[in-house]
Design a protein around this motif. Structure first.
Motif, PDB file in Angstrom:
ATOM      1  N   MET A 120       0.838  -1.197   0.000  1.00  0.00           N
ATOM      2  CA  MET A 120       0.000   0.000   0.000  1.00  0.00           C
ATOM      3  C   MET A 120       0.871   1.245   0.000  1.00  0.00           C
ATOM      4  N   PHE A 121       0.276   2.298  -0.521  1.00  0.00           N
ATOM      5  CA  PHE A 121       0.943   3.590  -0.617  1.00  0.00           C
ATOM      6  C   PHE A 121      -0.043   4.641  -0.132  1.00  0.00           C
ATOM      7  N   TYR A 122       0.439   5.632   0.600  1.00  0.00           N
ATOM      8  CA  TYR A 122      -0.455   6.697   1.066  1.00  0.00           C
ATOM      9  C   TYR A 122      -0.772   7.640  -0.082  1.00  0.00           C
ATOM     10  N   ASP A 123      -2.054   7.782  -0.367  1.00  0.00           N
ATOM     11  CA  ASP A 123      -2.515   8.656  -1.447  1.00  0.00           C
ATOM     12  C   ASP A 123      -2.994   9.967  -0.836  1.00  0.00           C
ATOM     13  N   PRO A 124      -2.244  11.058  -0.972  1.00  0.00           N
ATOM     14  CA  PRO A 124      -2.664  12.322  -0.366  1.00  0.00           C
ATOM     15  C   PRO A 124      -3.902  12.925  -1.025  1.00  0.00           C
ATOM     16  N   ALA A 127      -6.529  10.920   0.755  1.00  0.00           N
ATOM     17  CA  ALA A 127      -6.230  10.836   2.188  1.00  0.00           C
ATOM     18  C   ALA A 127      -6.483   9.429   2.711  1.00  0.00           C
ATOM     19  N   ALA A 128      -6.024   8.432   1.945  1.00  0.00           N
ATOM     20  CA  ALA A 128      -6.209   7.038   2.326  1.00  0.00           C
ATOM     21  C   ALA A 128      -5.091   6.206   1.700  1.00  0.00           C
ATOM     22  N   GLN A 129      -5.061   4.938   2.099  1.00  0.00           N
ATOM     23  CA  GLN A 129      -4.097   4.006   1.519  1.00  0.00           C
ATOM     24  C   GLN A 129      -4.636   3.493   0.190  1.00  0.00           C
ATOM     25  N   SER A 130      -3.759   3.327  -0.773  1.00  0.00           N
ATOM     26  CA  SER A 130      -4.149   2.735  -2.048  1.00  0.00           C
ATOM     27  C   SER A 130      -3.018   1.823  -2.515  1.00  0.00           C
ATOM     28  N   GLU A 135      -1.761   3.428  -7.731  1.00  0.00           N
ATOM     29  CA  GLU A 135      -1.120   4.744  -7.704  1.00  0.00           C
ATOM     30  C   GLU A 135      -0.269   4.962  -8.954  1.00  0.00           C
TER      31      GLU A 135
END
Length: 179
Positions: A120-124, A127-130, A135
């Motif tokens: 997972m990667f933080y998607d700003p 504002a959640a994990q994706s 991504e």
């Protein structure tokens, strides 16, 4: 020799000022609706002041091409037309957002099929994990969109939308949705 004539400015009447404000605010509502909903323009990396300035700049560029609407802001038909303009702009931006959401969903499904659902990667933006694949595909779709001048095509559609759905109190013009 005759003295040159001095031109004096006539004072603006309230009706003239109201029509000038209406001729700016109705297109501004459509432009800001598009900027609020379109994926490239509504990115959180764009500061709000820049988005507002961009919306005002686009509106000033469109003003000479638009016919006067004849509506006033303070009337019920004017408020109805203002709502209509916002909804048209949001609908234009939402159609592009649907394509980008499909790419994100495809990335999530590809990541799950590859067994990379745990990466997972933080998607700003959300504002959640994706997932990382989602991504990556989202960034790739954004780069392709920008390299194909999709943002300029979107602005061209915005300009043409004033011909297809002119500013007015009629919510459903007879030929507006068929154009």
């Amino acid at each position: 020799p005759a003295a040159p004539k001095v031109r004096t400015l006539e004072p603006l009447s309230a009706a003239q000022l109201d029509l000038w404000m209406a001729s700016f605010l109705f297109p501004l509502a459509r432009v800001m609706g598009l900027i609020a909903a379109a994926p490239i323009f509504s990115n959180r990396a764009f500061p709000t002041r820049i988005r507002l300035g961009l919306g005002a700049l686009i509106t000033f560029a469109l003003l000479p091409t638009l016919p006067p609407s004849g509506l006033t802001i303070g009337s019920w038909p004017g408020l109805l037309a203002l709502t209509q303009q916002m909804l048209i702009g949001i609908a234009l931006g939402f159609t592009v957002r649907v394509v980008f959401a499909a790419v994100d969903l495809a990335g999530e499904l590809i990541g799950l099929q590859m067994g990379l659902g745990f990466a997972m990667f933080y998607d700003p933006d959300n504002a959640a994990q994706s997932p990382v694949i989602s991504e990556f595909l989202g960034l790739l779709a954004t780069l392709v969109f920008l390299s194909l001048n999709g943002h300029l095509m979107l602005l061209a559609v915005l300009g043409n939308s004033f011909e297809w759905w002119p500013v007015g109190a009629d919510l459903f013009p007879a030929n507006g949705w068929l154009a």
